[in-house]
Design a protein around this motif. Structure first.
Motif, PDB file in Angstrom:
ATOM      1  N   THR A 131      -7.976 -13.074   9.748  1.00  0.00           N
ATOM      2  CA  THR A 131      -8.989 -13.986   9.207  1.00  0.00           C
ATOM      3  C   THR A 131      -9.751 -13.381   8.039  1.00  0.00           C
ATOM      4  OG1 THR A 131     -10.664 -13.219  10.780  1.00  0.00           O
ATOM      5  CG2 THR A 131      -9.302 -15.087  11.442  1.00  0.00           C
ATOM      6  N   SER A 132     -10.254 -14.271   7.196  1.00  0.00           N
ATOM      7  CA  SER A 132     -11.042 -13.855   6.041  1.00  0.00           C
ATOM      8  C   SER A 132     -12.527 -13.950   6.355  1.00  0.00           C
ATOM      9  CB  SER A 132     -10.715 -14.746   4.844  1.00  0.00           C
ATOM     10  OG  SER A 132     -11.642 -14.543   3.803  1.00  0.00           O
ATOM     11  N   ASP A 140      -1.814   4.567  -1.736  1.00  0.00           N
ATOM     12  CA  ASP A 140      -2.911   4.009  -0.932  1.00  0.00           C
ATOM     13  C   ASP A 140      -2.413   2.875  -0.040  1.00  0.00           C
ATOM     14  OD1 ASP A 140      -4.565   5.781  -2.164  1.00  0.00           O
ATOM     15  OD2 ASP A 140      -5.526   4.315  -3.487  1.00  0.00           O
ATOM     16  N   THR A 141      -1.550   2.017  -0.598  1.00  0.00           N
ATOM     17  CA  THR A 141      -1.100   0.842   0.138  1.00  0.00           C
ATOM     18  C   THR A 141      -0.207   1.222   1.315  1.00  0.00           C
ATOM     19  OG1 THR A 141      -1.062  -0.285  -2.006  1.00  0.00           O
ATOM     20  CG2 THR A 141      -0.129  -1.460  -0.145  1.00  0.00           C
ATOM     21  N   ASP A 182      -2.804  -7.181  -3.585  1.00  0.00           N
ATOM     22  CA  ASP A 182      -3.135  -6.989  -4.998  1.00  0.00           C
ATOM     23  C   ASP A 182      -2.491  -5.737  -5.581  1.00  0.00           C
ATOM     24  OD1 ASP A 182      -4.643  -9.275  -4.798  1.00  0.00           O
ATOM     25  OD2 ASP A 182      -6.570  -8.240  -4.627  1.00  0.00           O
ATOM     26  N   LYS A 183      -2.217  -4.746  -4.736  1.00  0.00           N
ATOM     27  CA  LYS A 183      -1.612  -3.500  -5.210  1.00  0.00           C
ATOM     28  C   LYS A 183      -0.088  -3.492  -5.055  1.00  0.00           C
ATOM     29  CE  LYS A 183      -5.720  -0.702  -4.183  1.00  0.00           C
ATOM     30  NZ  LYS A 183      -6.257   0.422  -3.377  1.00  0.00           N
ATOM     31  N   ASP A 184       0.398  -4.035  -3.945  1.00  0.00           N
ATOM     32  CA  ASP A 184       1.846  -4.051  -3.693  1.00  0.00           C
ATOM     33  C   ASP A 184       2.150  -5.192  -2.717  1.00  0.00           C
ATOM     34  OD1 ASP A 184       4.511  -3.594  -3.023  1.00  0.00           O
ATOM     35  OD2 ASP A 184       4.308  -1.422  -3.208  1.00  0.00           O
ATOM     36  N   LEU A 234      -8.057  -6.729   4.319  1.00  0.00           N
ATOM     37  CA  LEU A 234      -7.016  -5.705   4.278  1.00  0.00           C
ATOM     38  C   LEU A 234      -5.749  -6.241   3.631  1.00  0.00           C
ATOM     39  CD1 LEU A 234      -5.826  -2.945   5.051  1.00  0.00           C
ATOM     40  CD2 LEU A 234      -5.229  -3.927   7.290  1.00  0.00           C
ATOM     41  N   VAL A 235      -5.313  -7.419   4.035  1.00  0.00           N
ATOM     42  CA  VAL A 235      -4.089  -7.998   3.468  1.00  0.00           C
ATOM     43  C   VAL A 235      -4.284  -8.292   1.983  1.00  0.00           C
ATOM     44  CG1 VAL A 235      -2.534  -9.989   3.541  1.00  0.00           C
ATOM     45  CG2 VAL A 235      -3.320  -8.943   5.674  1.00  0.00           C
ATOM     46  N   ARG A 236      -5.455  -8.784   1.596  1.00  0.00           N
ATOM     47  CA  ARG A 236      -5.702  -9.078   0.179  1.00  0.00           C
ATOM     48  C   ARG A 236      -5.679  -7.815  -0.663  1.00  0.00           C
ATOM     49  NH1 ARG A 236     -10.229 -11.994   2.091  1.00  0.00           N
ATOM     50  NH2 ARG A 236     -11.615 -10.817   0.724  1.00  0.00           N
ATOM     51  N   CYS A 237      -6.282  -6.746  -0.148  1.00  0.00           N
ATOM     52  CA  CYS A 237      -6.302  -5.472  -0.879  1.00  0.00           C
ATOM     53  C   CYS A 237      -4.882  -4.961  -1.090  1.00  0.00           C
ATOM     54  CB  CYS A 237      -7.132  -4.449  -0.108  1.00  0.00           C
ATOM     55  SG  CYS A 237      -7.081  -2.781  -0.786  1.00  0.00           S
TER      56      CYS A 237
END
Length: 298
Positions: A110-111, A75-76, A127-129, A121-124
């Motif tokens: 930006t958040s 996914d990442t 958290d995975k890779d 998007l960057v946080r998701c």
């Protein structure tokens, strides 16, 4: 469209996909001939706007997951691939519209919350890779025009990512310095610069052994960044609160290193040494200028 919907919740001006679709005006109904696929799209917007998205966010999420499986990618890695293709084909125009600029910043920089450091998007991806998220930010910084505001903020957030995720000051500092150099009037970049140095000071303080001289030198650099923020935006509280945090870390480092009762003496000695060095440097510069003037006929 699915990526934009899931990670920004914005409608997207589909004419920005003209290069990807190889046409001047993008009409999704002509591109997607399958009626079932058309049902996944939001209804056409009012005339002249041509902004669309996937009908429901759950559908958009499922589309991204299915496409990743179809391509036999994680996914990442698939998110990174789509994000880069979108940037290259639709978002990296040197003179973007306000809508495109807003979408670009929300997607990559930006958040939606003030307390978060990175975009959804960057946080998701982090958290995975974490490494894939880092690589995406790095590659995005090479897609956008050097010197542009988006480019500078991508560099700044990559620098911030190095510090928050890896505590890698050696890689973070040159990135934020380059961003500030190309966009000197951007207050947020100065704030990120100061904050990255502050985090480094915090990391130094947390070590079993550290040099208090080094902590003070970096603290002065960090404080200068926040002074710039306060000068440019005197009514914005962040410059003052962040500068106060630097002073707090210095005090804690001093208590840990030399003890609270000896810190004033240490600080006085440090300031005097710094002042003497500056006087010596100025004297050398003045002497050199005089010597040059005496040797050079005018």
């Amino acid at each position: 469209l699915a990526l934009i919907h899931v990670y920004t919740d914005f409608l997207f001006p589909v004419n920005a996909l003209a290069r990807l679709a190889n046409t001047d005006v993008v009409m999704l109904e002509r591109i997607f001939s399958n009626d079932d696929v058309r049902e996944l799209l939001s209804p056409p917007s009012s005339a002249g706007r041509n902004v669309r998205r996937i009908s429901f966010v759950e559908v958009a999420e499922e589309l991204l997951q299915q496409q990743a499986k179809t391509r036999e990618m994680s996914d990442t890695l698939y998110l990174k691939d789509v994000a880069l293709r979108l940037a290259k084909c639709a978002l990296s125009d040197p003179r973007p519209s306000k809508r495109i600029d807003r979408i670009t910043r929300r997607l990559y920089v930006t958040s939606e919350y003030g307390s978060e450091k990175f975009s959804p998007l960057v946080r998701c991806m982090r958290d995975k890779d974490p490494d894939v998220a880092r690589d995406m930010l790095h590659e995005l910084s090479e897609v956008f025009e050097k010197g542009s505001s988006v480019w500078a903020h991508l560099l700044a957030h990559l620098a911030k990512y190095y510090m928050s995720q890896y505590e890698d000051f050696a890689n973070a500092l040159p990135l934020i310095e380059e961003a500030v150099k190309e966009n000197k009037d951007d207050v947020l970049l100065h704030h990120i610069h100061g904050d990255i140095i502050r985090l480094h000071i915090q990391n130094l303080k947390d070590k079993q052994e550290f040099s208090l001289n080094e902590v003070l030198r970096y603290a002065i650099s960090s404080s200068y960044c926040f002074v710039t923020v306060k000068e440019k935006r005197p009514l914005m509280e962040h410059g003052y609160s962040s500068d106060a945090l630097v002073r707090k870390v210095v005090m804690l480092a001093a208590i840990k290193s030399v003890g609270g009762s000896h810190f004033v003496d240490f600080l006085r000695k440090f300031v005097n040494q710094k002042s003497d060095k500056e006087k010596q440097d100025n004297h050398v510069t003045t002497s050199s200028s005089r010597s040059f003037s005496e040797r050079t006929p005018f």
